[in-house]
Design a protein around this motif. Structure first.
Motif, short mmCIF file in Angstrom:
data_model
loop_
_atom_site.label_atom_id
_atom_site.label_comp_id
_atom_site.label_asym_id
_atom_site.label_seq_id
_atom_site.Cartn_x
_atom_site.Cartn_y
_atom_site.Cartn_z
N PHE A 9 36.56 24.57 24.24
CA PHE A 9 37.12 24.50 25.59
C PHE A 9 38.63 24.36 25.53
CE2 PHE A 9 32.93 22.29 25.63
CZ PHE A 9 32.21 23.31 26.22
N ILE A 10 39.25 25.10 24.63
CA ILE A 10 40.69 24.97 24.39
C ILE A 10 41.52 25.35 25.62
CG2 ILE A 10 40.89 27.32 23.43
CD1 ILE A 10 42.97 26.14 21.46
N ASP A 11 41.02 26.26 26.47
CA ASP A 11 41.79 26.73 27.62
C ASP A 11 41.29 26.14 28.94
OD1 ASP A 11 43.49 28.37 26.12
OD2 ASP A 11 42.00 29.99 26.09
N ASP A 12 40.40 25.16 28.88
CA ASP A 12 39.82 24.59 30.10
C ASP A 12 39.89 23.07 30.01
OD1 ASP A 12 38.23 23.79 32.25
OD2 ASP A 12 37.03 25.62 32.15
N ALA A 13 40.92 22.49 30.63
CA ALA A 13 41.15 21.05 30.50
C ALA A 13 40.01 20.23 31.09
CB ALA A 13 42.47 20.69 31.18
N LYS A 14 39.46 20.67 32.21
CA LYS A 14 38.40 19.90 32.86
C LYS A 14 37.15 19.85 31.99
CE LYS A 14 39.86 20.79 37.61
NZ LYS A 14 39.49 21.40 38.92
N ARG A 15 36.76 20.98 31.45
CA ARG A 15 35.57 21.01 30.60
C ARG A 15 35.81 20.27 29.29
NH1 ARG A 15 33.69 26.96 29.90
NH2 ARG A 15 31.61 26.10 29.68
N ARG A 16 37.04 20.35 28.78
CA ARG A 16 37.35 19.64 27.54
C ARG A 16 37.26 18.13 27.75
NH1 ARG A 16 41.65 22.09 26.75
NH2 ARG A 16 43.23 20.55 27.33
N ASP A 71 18.62 50.94 62.39
CA ASP A 71 19.96 51.53 62.48
C ASP A 71 20.86 51.11 61.31
OD1 ASP A 71 20.21 48.90 63.21
OD2 ASP A 71 21.11 49.28 65.16
N ASN A 72 20.42 50.12 60.50
CA ASN A 72 21.02 49.80 59.21
C ASN A 72 22.53 49.57 59.29
OD1 ASN A 72 20.91 49.32 56.42
ND2 ASN A 72 21.51 51.43 55.96
N LYS A 73 22.92 48.58 60.07
CA LYS A 73 24.33 48.20 60.14
C LYS A 73 24.57 47.07 59.13
CE LYS A 73 24.68 49.55 64.98
NZ LYS A 73 25.27 50.84 64.66
N GLY A 74 25.53 47.25 58.25
CA GLY A 74 25.71 46.29 57.18
C GLY A 74 27.16 46.04 56.84
N TYR A 75 27.35 45.34 55.72
CA TYR A 75 28.67 44.93 55.27
C TYR A 75 28.59 44.66 53.77
CZ TYR A 75 32.60 41.60 54.56
OH TYR A 75 33.70 40.94 54.10
N VAL A 76 29.63 45.03 53.05
CA VAL A 76 29.71 44.73 51.63
C VAL A 76 31.15 44.34 51.30
CG1 VAL A 76 30.08 47.16 51.03
CG2 VAL A 76 29.29 45.56 49.27
N LYS A 77 31.28 43.31 50.47
CA LYS A 77 32.60 42.86 50.04
C LYS A 77 32.57 42.65 48.53
CE LYS A 77 36.03 39.17 50.53
NZ LYS A 77 36.35 37.86 51.17
N VAL A 78 33.54 43.22 47.85
CA VAL A 78 33.69 43.05 46.40
C VAL A 78 35.06 42.44 46.15
CG1 VAL A 78 33.75 44.18 44.15
CG2 VAL A 78 32.22 45.05 45.94
N ASP A 79 35.12 41.38 45.38
CA ASP A 79 36.43 40.81 45.05
C ASP A 79 36.49 40.43 43.58
OD1 ASP A 79 35.08 38.36 44.90
OD2 ASP A 79 35.79 37.68 46.84
N VAL A 80 37.72 40.39 43.07
CA VAL A 80 37.99 40.08 41.67
C VAL A 80 39.11 39.06 41.62
CG1 VAL A 80 38.73 40.97 39.43
CG2 VAL A 80 37.29 42.38 40.91
N GLN A 81 38.92 38.01 40.78
CA GLN A 81 39.94 36.99 40.56
C GLN A 81 40.29 36.98 39.07
OE1 GLN A 81 38.44 33.17 42.06
NE2 GLN A 81 36.85 34.35 43.12
N TYR A 82 41.58 36.83 38.79
CA TYR A 82 42.02 36.79 37.39
C TYR A 82 43.20 35.85 37.26
CZ TYR A 82 44.29 38.11 33.04
OH TYR A 82 44.91 38.07 31.80
N LYS A 83 43.13 34.95 36.28
CA LYS A 83 44.23 34.02 36.03
C LYS A 83 45.18 34.64 35.01
CE LYS A 83 41.52 30.40 35.20
NZ LYS A 83 41.09 29.00 34.91
N PRO A 84 46.31 35.20 35.45
CA PRO A 84 47.24 35.83 34.50
C PRO A 84 48.02 34.82 33.68
CG PRO A 84 48.15 35.90 36.71
CD PRO A 84 46.77 35.32 36.84
N LEU A 85 48.10 33.58 34.17
CA LEU A 85 48.84 32.52 33.48
C LEU A 85 47.85 31.45 33.05
CD1 LEU A 85 51.76 32.29 36.07
CD2 LEU A 85 51.71 33.64 33.96
#
Length: 361
Positions: free
Chosen positions: A39-46, A310-324
């Motif tokens: 868990f070198i990069d995760d302080a909470k889990r470490r 009538d099949n009315k719907g919704y879809v959402k796709v998201d991506v999160q990334y920690k660059p730092l």
């Protein structure tokens, strides 16, 4: 016959105790090293891993190398189980200490520049006819603020049972805003705000066994009541109230599944701003989330459907990334398509893409 006096026995016992203590010390050092490397990069889990070592090895006996390796694997699994997405998001560990002033992220907090394929220039509903054309731009500065806090930890009040191991009552608030920041000629108006307070009872569940018959049992249940409105006057006023039951499954260390059916609380005909909203927003949603092993990248997909012909719907796709190396600030991209991108647009389909930054998860 060889004679052994009491002094010799005492010396032998002390030597054996010293060897056992040294072996136990080596075992603890190996466990601490496991915490640092896994868990070198995760302080909470470490930190949680260090706590587990302190509890587990405080009175530990010496272990063979094979047993030591097994204990290290069990240690990593225990930390993973307590820090997977559902466990850390909803504090399913009853020993987690929280206070009323400990504000946490509920849904994702983000700021994105967004573009819509079909901005809703003339929003209308069956009970709120409208003819005013707002002549909107197709771009917004779109942001969301979403926080929750524990109102009560009910875990200690639970009766002895094999099903529920934690219970917490949460208060939450979410606000979405769509700002026409590029529309200088119209004084950069707010296209819409959505305000959403909630009250949530969250239960952490135990699965009595590992057999397939228990695999369908969720790891968590949330019972909630939510009000959502845009705070506008007629004819642009929109609002509804719902009661929902949300089940959460931690499929493995990387994948989690949330399924949330809801029931709309009926309103009188004269007060209902959007009487046909269920036709477009459906009766629930389902979300699948993936986290990578390093916990610096996550992706999710959310689906809604009205379950009608009538099949009315919704879809959402998201991506999160920690660059730092920051624990909180993330690069964020989202793509949403269908009905209900905002509450005012509940009955108009559009596709919206946004890119920016997020805080939390």
């Amino acid at each position: 016959m060889m004679k052994i006096d009491g002094r010799s026995l005492l010396m032998a016992a002390l030597m054996l105790a010293g060897v056992a203590h040294a072996a136990t010390g080596n075992e603890m050092q190996a466990a601490l090293h496991t915490c640092q490397t896994e868990f070198i990069d995760d302080a909470k889990r470490r930190l949680l891993c260090f706590d587990q070592v302190a509890q587990k090895y405080a009175s530990a006996q010496a272990a063979t190398p094979a047993l030591l390796a097994t204990k290290q694997q069990e240690l990593v699994k225990t930390v993973d189980a307590k820090t997977n997405y559902l466990a850390r998001k909803w504090h399913l560990n009853p020993q987690d200490e929280l206070h009323f002033t400990d504000l946490e992220t509920y849904q994702l907090n983000y700021v994105v520049g967004s573009i819509s394929s079909n901005p809703n220039d003339i929003p209308t509903s069956p009970s709120r006819p409208n003819t005013q054309d707002r002549d909107l731009s197709n771009s917004d500065l779109h942001f969301q603020i979403s926080l929750k806090t524990q109102l009560m930890n009910l875990s200690d009040w639970l009766p002895e049972n094999k099903w529920v191991h934690s219970a917490r009552l949460w208060g939450a608030y979410t606000q979405q805003s769509f700002w026409q920041v590029t529309e200088k000629d119209q004084s950069r108006p707010m296209r819409d705000h959505n305000y959403s307070p909630e009250l949530i009872l969250s239960l952490g569940l135990n699965k009595p066994g590992e057999t397939k018959q228990w695999a369908v049992m969720p790891d968590m249940l949330n019972l909630g009541i939510v009000h959502e409105s845009n705070g506008r006057s007629q004819p642009l006023s929109r609002s509804w109230n719902r009661i929902y039951l949300q089940g959460g499954w931690q499929l493995n260390d990387r994948y989690s599944l949330l399924f949330k059916p809801w029931w709309r609380i009926p309103e009188s005909k004269s007060e209902d701003d959007n009487p046909n909203i269920s036709k477009y927003m459906g009766y629930g949603d389902v979300s699948l989330r993936w986290d990578n092993e390093a916990n610096d990248t996550a992706a999710s997909v959310t689906l809604r459907n009205n379950l009608r012909s009538d099949n009315k719907g919704y879809v959402k796709v998201d991506v999160q990334y920690k660059p730092l190396k920051s624990e909180s600030v993330k690069f964020y991209a989202m793509l949403a398509s269908g009905y209900g991108v905002s509450l005012l647009d509940y009955n108009q389909a559009q596709t919206m893409f946004g890119i920016g930054f997020a805080i939390g998860e």
